[in-house]
Design a protein around this motif. Structure first.
Motif, PDB file in Angstrom:
ATOM      1  N   PRO A  44       0.812  -1.219   0.000  1.00 47.79           N
ATOM      2  CA  PRO A  44       0.000   0.000   0.000  1.00 47.79           C
ATOM      3  C   PRO A  44       0.846   1.269   0.000  1.00 47.79           C
ATOM      4  CG  PRO A  44      -0.009  -1.040   2.173  1.00 47.79           C
ATOM      5  CD  PRO A  44       0.629  -2.014   1.233  1.00 47.79           C
ATOM      6  N   MET A  45       2.107   1.143   0.422  1.00 41.39           N
ATOM      7  CA  MET A  45       2.982   2.315   0.434  1.00 41.39           C
ATOM      8  C   MET A  45       3.215   2.841  -0.988  1.00 41.39           C
ATOM      9  SD  MET A  45       3.341   2.005   3.644  1.00 41.39           S
ATOM     10  CE  MET A  45       3.495   0.850   4.995  1.00 41.39           C
ATOM     11  N   THR A  46       3.207   1.949  -1.967  1.00 42.44           N
ATOM     12  CA  THR A  46       3.494   2.347  -3.345  1.00 42.44           C
ATOM     13  C   THR A  46       2.289   2.234  -4.269  1.00 42.44           C
ATOM     14  OG1 THR A  46       4.295   0.102  -3.830  1.00 42.44           O
ATOM     15  CG2 THR A  46       5.933   1.713  -3.126  1.00 42.44           C
ATOM     16  N   SER A  47       1.222   1.580  -3.843  1.00 45.43           N
ATOM     17  CA  SER A  47       0.057   1.391  -4.705  1.00 45.43           C
ATOM     18  C   SER A  47      -0.830   2.623  -4.758  1.00 45.43           C
ATOM     19  CB  SER A  47      -0.765   0.185  -4.237  1.00 45.43           C
ATOM     20  OG  SER A  47      -0.025  -1.010  -4.378  1.00 45.43           O
ATOM     21  N   LEU A  48      -0.752   3.481  -3.750  1.00 43.60           N
ATOM     22  CA  LEU A  48      -1.536   4.713  -3.753  1.00 43.60           C
ATOM     23  C   LEU A  48      -0.757   5.815  -4.466  1.00 43.60           C
ATOM     24  CD1 LEU A  48      -2.881   4.657  -0.086  1.00 43.60           C
ATOM     25  CD2 LEU A  48      -4.193   4.244  -2.162  1.00 43.60           C
ATOM     26  N   ASN A  49      -1.474   6.666  -5.191  1.00 40.97           N
ATOM     27  CA  ASN A  49      -0.844   7.764  -5.921  1.00 40.97           C
ATOM     28  C   ASN A  49      -0.538   8.906  -4.948  1.00 40.97           C
ATOM     29  OD1 ASN A  49      -0.260   9.999  -7.614  1.00 40.97           O
ATOM     30  ND2 ASN A  49      -1.447   9.080  -9.271  1.00 40.97           N
ATOM     31  N   PRO A  50       0.722   9.296  -4.808  1.00 42.47           N
ATOM     32  CA  PRO A  50       1.070  10.306  -3.793  1.00 42.47           C
ATOM     33  C   PRO A  50       0.563  11.713  -4.104  1.00 42.47           C
ATOM     34  CG  PRO A  50       2.992   9.768  -5.131  1.00 42.47           C
ATOM     35  CD  PRO A  50       1.921   8.808  -5.522  1.00 42.47           C
ATOM     36  N   VAL A  51       0.172  11.988  -5.351  1.00 39.31           N
ATOM     37  CA  VAL A  51      -0.221  13.359  -5.718  1.00 39.31           C
ATOM     38  C   VAL A  51      -1.727  13.578  -5.672  1.00 39.31           C
ATOM     39  CG1 VAL A  51       1.816  13.599  -7.175  1.00 39.31           C
ATOM     40  CG2 VAL A  51      -0.342  12.899  -8.205  1.00 39.31           C
ATOM     41  N   HIS A  52      -2.483  12.545  -5.308  1.00 39.51           N
ATOM     42  CA  HIS A  52      -3.936  12.683  -5.183  1.00 39.51           C
ATOM     43  C   HIS A  52      -4.358  12.394  -3.750  1.00 39.51           C
ATOM     44  CE1 HIS A  52      -4.768  13.331  -9.380  1.00 39.51           C
ATOM     45  NE2 HIS A  52      -4.161  12.207  -9.727  1.00 39.51           N
TER      46      HIS A  52
END
Length: 328
Positions: free
Chosen positions: A100-108
């Motif tokens: 989940p640390m990388t699956s979510l888009n950090p800019v949204h």
């Protein structure tokens, strides 16, 4: 409707290499029953995640589904167009991806990502209702202060909360099937227990089916109704979770179970399976587990054993099964 929700029939997913096609999933057949959890277990490199991506039609180039069928309520997903498949993802099948640390888009924001599926499948829903449903989804997975979290970004959340956001995203459109690929990886044991409890409660509430992919047999024991053990791209044992732990029939399953420490046994060393899972481009002849198997005989190296019935609802791909005969 009667019958399995999802039927995987002789599925083969290959990747093109300079040496030709290699199969990461090789002739897998499985059924997923409504309201039940199918656990898929095996070491890293056994093909579990590629199988899940094949179901979702998300295998990236140079990979492709070479043959077989994936039937969701009788509809073959492998034959759908890309546009038709986009209508299935999120709506009929949700997926919790690894990490989940990388699956979510950090800019949204979290809220934007949770409501993305709703916007795609229900374009008539207005902004106010989108926000309301997104906040409800966060509350459903027991995130505190969901109104505030809706407007936050992934980096502002802990690992456990990000995993809950992933679950909320997967369930936003109330899918019939949830694929959870290593949903507790990198989480501490307390958060892991909370996530598993949450999945169990949501399943009881919605009646959805779950495919749970993991290498952790403790998670399988706690969550799964049925189990498929994978090795080198193939299913080598298939049965109920109870039978798997009480009466394992494939040497690979025996090795996996033997590597787990037990409180009721006094052993100086745990059992270990020698060697490693062979890469798909260098598979041994015959049974793919034979080079690591303590029970292997010459016949094991001559042919690939097919899954066969060992008992009621219990199948194993081993020439030496039942285990009692191999140990005799």
């Amino acid at each position: 409707m009667t019958g399995p929700l999802l039927q995987i029939e002789d599925l083969r997913t290959v990747f093109r290499t300079s040496g030709g096609d290699v199969a990461a999933v090789d002739g897998v057949s499985l059924d997923v029953v409504r309201g039940r959890t199918l656990g898929i277990v095996g070491e890293s490199g056994c093909g579990k995640s590629v199988l899940s991506l094949s179901i979702m039609r998300l295998v990236a180039h140079p990979g492709r589904i070479a043959s077989g069928r994936v039937l969701l309520e009788g509809r073959d997903l492998a034959g759908l167009s890309n546009a038709e498949m986009r209508g299935v993802r999120g709506k009929d099948i949700g997926m919790i991806f690894q990490e989940p640390m990388t699956s979510l888009n950090p800019v949204h924001t979290v809220g934007f990502q949770i409501t993305e599926g709703i916007r795609a499948h229900e374009p008539h829903v207005g902004k106010a209702e989108l926000r309301e449903r997104g906040i409800a989804a966060l509350a459903r997975v027991r995130i505190p202060s969901p109104e505030r979290r809706f407007d936050e970004y992934p980096h502002q959340l802990s690992g456990g909360m990000r995993q809950r956001v992933m679950i909320a995203m997967a369930l936003a459109c109330s899918p019939k099937l949830l694929i959870a690929d290593e949903p507790t990886t990198a989480l501490d044991v307390t958060v892991q227990a909370q996530i598993l409890d949450l999945l169990r409660d949501l399943q009881a509430e919605t009646g959805m089916a779950i495919i749970l992919i993991t290498h952790d047999l403790g998670v399988i024991a706690e969550m799964a109704d049925d189990v498929a053990v994978m090795y080198a791209g193939r299913v080598v044992e298939r049965t109920s979770a109870r039978d798997l732990f009480e009466d394992p029939q494939h040497p690979y399953t025996l090795g996996l179970l033997g590597s787990i420490p037990r409180l009721d046994e006094d052993r100086e060393r745990l059992l270990a399976i020698t060697g490693a899972v062979p890469p798909p481009f260098a598979l041994p002849p015959g049974c793919r587990f034979a080079p690591r198997c303590p029970f292997a005989i010459e016949a094991c190296r001559a042919e690939i054993p097919a899954l066969r019935a060992i008992g009621a609802g219990h199948e194993a791909a081993c020439l030496r099964a039942p285990v009692e005969e191999a140990l005799a």
